[in-house]
Scaffold this motif. Structure first.
Motif, PDB file in Angstrom:
ATOM      1  N   ALA A 183      32.813 -73.233  37.778  1.00 38.01           N
ATOM      2  CA  ALA A 183      32.911 -71.851  38.404  1.00 38.01           C
ATOM      3  C   ALA A 183      32.300 -71.942  40.032  1.00 38.01           C
ATOM      4  CB  ALA A 183      31.933 -70.810  37.908  1.00 38.01           C
ATOM      5  N   ALA A 184      31.442 -72.662  40.230  1.00 36.45           N
ATOM      6  CA  ALA A 184      31.078 -72.994  41.451  1.00 36.45           C
ATOM      7  C   ALA A 184      32.215 -73.532  42.405  1.00 36.45           C
ATOM      8  CB  ALA A 184      29.718 -73.748  41.595  1.00 36.45           C
ATOM      9  N   VAL A 185      32.741 -74.569  41.868  1.00 37.90           N
ATOM     10  CA  VAL A 185      33.657 -75.550  42.678  1.00 37.90           C
ATOM     11  C   VAL A 185      34.980 -74.414  42.926  1.00 37.90           C
ATOM     12  CG1 VAL A 185      35.367 -77.233  42.292  1.00 37.90           C
ATOM     13  CG2 VAL A 185      32.971 -77.637  41.757  1.00 37.90           C
ATOM     14  N   VAL A 186      35.293 -73.740  41.647  1.00 39.25           N
ATOM     15  CA  VAL A 186      36.495 -72.999  41.961  1.00 39.25           C
ATOM     16  C   VAL A 186      36.167 -71.804  42.886  1.00 39.25           C
ATOM     17  CG1 VAL A 186      37.858 -71.385  40.784  1.00 39.25           C
ATOM     18  CG2 VAL A 186      37.369 -73.525  39.562  1.00 39.25           C
ATOM     19  N   GLU A 187      35.060 -71.257  43.008  1.00 34.99           N
ATOM     20  CA  GLU A 187      34.667 -70.215  43.851  1.00 34.99           C
ATOM     21  C   GLU A 187      34.879 -70.967  45.266  1.00 34.99           C
ATOM     22  OE1 GLU A 187      31.160 -67.554  45.808  1.00 34.99           O
ATOM     23  OE2 GLU A 187      30.789 -68.955  44.079  1.00 34.99           O
ATOM     24  N   LYS A 188      34.502 -72.033  45.482  1.00 32.95           N
ATOM     25  CA  LYS A 188      34.415 -72.398  47.004  1.00 32.95           C
ATOM     26  C   LYS A 188      35.914 -73.031  47.148  1.00 32.95           C
ATOM     27  CE  LYS A 188      29.742 -74.273  47.439  1.00 32.95           C
ATOM     28  NZ  LYS A 188      29.550 -73.553  48.438  1.00 32.95           N
ATOM     29  N   LEU A 189      36.735 -73.492  46.274  1.00 32.41           N
ATOM     30  CA  LEU A 189      38.070 -73.566  46.609  1.00 32.41           C
ATOM     31  C   LEU A 189      38.965 -72.391  47.042  1.00 32.41           C
ATOM     32  CD1 LEU A 189      38.945 -76.266  43.682  1.00 32.41           C
ATOM     33  CD2 LEU A 189      38.727 -76.625  46.031  1.00 32.41           C
ATOM     34  N   ALA A 190      38.423 -71.495  46.248  1.00 25.29           N
ATOM     35  CA  ALA A 190      39.197 -69.891  46.509  1.00 25.29           C
ATOM     36  C   ALA A 190      38.988 -69.386  47.746  1.00 25.29           C
ATOM     37  CB  ALA A 190      38.605 -69.069  45.463  1.00 25.29           C
ATOM     38  N   ARG A 191      37.531 -69.615  48.403  1.00 23.06           N
ATOM     39  CA  ARG A 191      37.211 -69.200  49.592  1.00 23.06           C
ATOM     40  C   ARG A 191      37.702 -69.799  50.681  1.00 23.06           C
ATOM     41  NH1 ARG A 191      33.370 -65.592  49.462  1.00 23.06           N
ATOM     42  NH2 ARG A 191      32.250 -65.183  47.751  1.00 23.06           N
ATOM     43  N   GLY A 192      38.002 -71.409  50.399  1.00 22.27           N
ATOM     44  CA  GLY A 192      38.641 -72.236  51.444  1.00 22.27           C
ATOM     45  C   GLY A 192      40.350 -71.572  51.621  1.00 22.27           C
ATOM     46  N   PHE A 193      40.886 -71.324  50.404  1.00 21.79           N
ATOM     47  CA  PHE A 193      42.198 -71.067  50.364  1.00 21.79           C
ATOM     48  C   PHE A 193      42.480 -69.709  51.115  1.00 21.79           C
ATOM     49  CE2 PHE A 193      45.962 -69.209  48.568  1.00 21.79           C
ATOM     50  CZ  PHE A 193      46.970 -70.352  48.626  1.00 21.79           C
ATOM     51  N   MET A 194      41.457 -68.916  50.581  1.00 18.52           N
ATOM     52  CA  MET A 194      41.506 -67.480  51.233  1.00 18.52           C
ATOM     53  C   MET A 194      41.499 -67.571  52.779  1.00 18.52           C
ATOM     54  SD  MET A 194      39.465 -64.716  49.063  1.00 18.52           S
ATOM     55  CE  MET A 194      37.897 -65.405  49.553  1.00 18.52           C
ATOM     56  N   ASN A 195      40.892 -68.587  53.451  1.00 25.28           N
ATOM     57  CA  ASN A 195      40.572 -68.469  54.819  1.00 25.28           C
ATOM     58  C   ASN A 195      41.987 -68.532  55.746  1.00 25.28           C
ATOM     59  OD1 ASN A 195      39.275 -68.793  57.062  1.00 25.28           O
ATOM     60  ND2 ASN A 195      39.131 -70.988  57.110  1.00 25.28           N
ATOM     61  N   SER A 219      42.773 -77.936  52.910  1.00 24.17           N
ATOM     62  CA  SER A 219      42.750 -79.186  53.451  1.00 24.17           C
ATOM     63  C   SER A 219      42.001 -80.116  52.603  1.00 24.17           C
ATOM     64  CB  SER A 219      42.039 -79.156  54.796  1.00 24.17           C
ATOM     65  OG  SER A 219      40.576 -78.726  54.687  1.00 24.17           O
ATOM     66  N   LEU A 220      42.172 -81.541  52.919  1.00 22.90           N
ATOM     67  CA  LEU A 220      41.092 -82.455  51.896  1.00 22.90           C
ATOM     68  C   LEU A 220      39.761 -82.226  52.238  1.00 22.90           C
ATOM     69  CD1 LEU A 220      41.375 -84.784  50.129  1.00 22.90           C
ATOM     70  CD2 LEU A 220      41.678 -86.223  52.179  1.00 22.90           C
ATOM     71  N   ASP A 221      39.498 -81.882  53.592  1.00 28.57           N
ATOM     72  CA  ASP A 221      38.013 -81.708  53.500  1.00 28.57           C
ATOM     73  C   ASP A 221      37.404 -80.333  52.945  1.00 28.57           C
ATOM     74  OD1 ASP A 221      37.796 -83.639  55.497  1.00 28.57           O
ATOM     75  OD2 ASP A 221      38.342 -82.355  57.166  1.00 28.57           O
ATOM     76  N   GLU A 222      38.396 -79.111  52.986  1.00 28.27           N
ATOM     77  CA  GLU A 222      37.927 -78.304  52.159  1.00 28.27           C
ATOM     78  C   GLU A 222      37.690 -78.588  50.575  1.00 28.27           C
ATOM     79  OE1 GLU A 222      39.727 -74.431  54.455  1.00 28.27           O
ATOM     80  OE2 GLU A 222      41.149 -75.790  53.341  1.00 28.27           O
ATOM     81  N   ILE A 223      38.496 -79.433  50.080  1.00 24.72           N
ATOM     82  CA  ILE A 223      38.610 -79.755  48.689  1.00 24.72           C
ATOM     83  C   ILE A 223      37.374 -80.687  48.497  1.00 24.72           C
ATOM     84  CG2 ILE A 223      39.741 -81.029  46.775  1.00 24.72           C
ATOM     85  CD1 ILE A 223      42.355 -80.151  48.280  1.00 24.72           C
ATOM     86  N   ASN A 224      37.123 -81.728  49.170  1.00 20.41           N
ATOM     87  CA  ASN A 224      35.990 -82.617  49.088  1.00 20.41           C
ATOM     88  C   ASN A 224      34.811 -81.712  49.226  1.00 20.41           C
ATOM     89  OD1 ASN A 224      37.643 -84.766  48.667  1.00 20.41           O
ATOM     90  ND2 ASN A 224      37.687 -85.381  50.578  1.00 20.41           N
ATOM     91  N   SER A 225      34.610 -80.677  50.321  1.00 20.41           N
ATOM     92  CA  SER A 225      33.499 -79.957  50.294  1.00 20.41           C
ATOM     93  C   SER A 225      33.275 -79.486  48.974  1.00 20.41           C
ATOM     94  CB  SER A 225      33.404 -79.102  51.649  1.00 20.41           C
ATOM     95  OG  SER A 225      32.511 -78.354  51.698  1.00 20.41           O
ATOM     96  N   ALA A 226      34.294 -78.603  48.349  1.00 23.19           N
ATOM     97  CA  ALA A 226      34.158 -77.871  47.176  1.00 23.19           C
ATOM     98  C   ALA A 226      33.318 -78.762  46.198  1.00 23.19           C
ATOM     99  CB  ALA A 226      35.220 -77.167  47.101  1.00 23.19           C
ATOM    100  N   PHE A 227      33.902 -79.924  46.016  1.00 19.38           N
ATOM    101  CA  PHE A 227      33.381 -80.691  44.898  1.00 19.38           C
ATOM    102  C   PHE A 227      31.973 -81.401  45.390  1.00 19.38           C
ATOM    103  CE2 PHE A 227      37.660 -80.556  43.538  1.00 19.38           C
ATOM    104  CZ  PHE A 227      37.394 -80.350  42.179  1.00 19.38           C
ATOM    105  N   ALA A 228      31.802 -81.521  46.556  1.00 14.59           N
ATOM    106  CA  ALA A 228      30.602 -82.145  47.048  1.00 14.59           C
ATOM    107  C   ALA A 228      29.207 -81.364  46.806  1.00 14.59           C
ATOM    108  CB  ALA A 228      30.516 -82.574  48.620  1.00 14.59           C
ATOM    109  N   ALA A 229      29.686 -79.979  46.749  1.00 16.58           N
ATOM    110  CA  ALA A 229      28.523 -78.800  46.674  1.00 16.58           C
ATOM    111  C   ALA A 229      27.979 -78.999  45.065  1.00 16.58           C
ATOM    112  CB  ALA A 229      29.232 -77.608  46.777  1.00 16.58           C
ATOM    113  N   VAL A 230      28.707 -79.432  44.086  1.00 13.57           N
ATOM    114  CA  VAL A 230      28.130 -79.545  42.836  1.00 13.57           C
ATOM    115  C   VAL A 230      27.682 -80.983  42.400  1.00 13.57           C
ATOM    116  CG1 VAL A 230      28.943 -77.583  41.719  1.00 13.57           C
ATOM    117  CG2 VAL A 230      30.231 -79.757  41.784  1.00 13.57           C
ATOM    118  N   ASP A 231      27.936 -82.091  43.456  1.00 21.62           N
ATOM    119  CA  ASP A 231      27.474 -83.453  43.169  1.00 21.62           C
ATOM    120  C   ASP A 231      26.459 -83.881  43.869  1.00 21.62           C
ATOM    121  OD1 ASP A 231      27.568 -86.115  42.837  1.00 21.62           O
ATOM    122  OD2 ASP A 231      29.074 -86.575  44.024  1.00 21.62           O
ATOM    123  N   VAL A 232      25.150 -83.879  42.967  1.00 21.20           N
ATOM    124  CA  VAL A 232      23.923 -84.058  43.721  1.00 21.20           C
ATOM    125  C   VAL A 232      23.777 -85.425  44.372  1.00 21.20           C
ATOM    126  CG1 VAL A 232      22.791 -82.395  41.976  1.00 21.20           C
ATOM    127  CG2 VAL A 232      22.811 -84.907  41.364  1.00 21.20           C
TER     128      VAL A 232
END
Length: 107
Positions: free
Chosen positions: A44-56, A61-74
């Protein structure tokens, strides 16, 4: 790109869910329930970040996608993390942004 994102979401679920197997049993929660809750929370955290990046701007972008996944990768490291590590070890590093026009994966 959709397939890559989908596989990465599955990996997020697995990595987050498997990390709580022991904790769930200690707390008296069934293993399946603990894995499901932890996995779905991370997804849910990843999907929310992806949705926010898409809404923008209507695209990801690849940076937005990587950032969304990095948020949950400790275990992921940001530029700030690398700078702190270098400072603590007494070394100096220079972090330069990659030229996006030379990156074949950048949209």
């Amino acid at each position: 790109m959709f397939g890559n994102i989908l596989l990465r979401i599955v990996a997020v679920f697995a990595a987050s869910g498997l990390g709580v197997i022991g904790a769930g049993s200690i707390a008296g929660i069934s293993v399946a329930k603990a894995v499901t809750v932890a996995g779905l929370t991370a997804v849910a955290a990843v999907v929310e970040k992806l949705a926010r990046g898409f809404m923008n701007d209507g695209k990801l972008s690849l940076d937005e996608i990587n950032s969304a996944f990095a948020a949950v990768d400790v275990n992921s490291k940001t530029a700030a993390d690398l700078q702190v590590d270098a400072n603590q070890s007494g070394t100096t590093i220079t972090i330069e942004p990659k030229d996006k026009k030379d990156d074949p994966n950048y949209n």
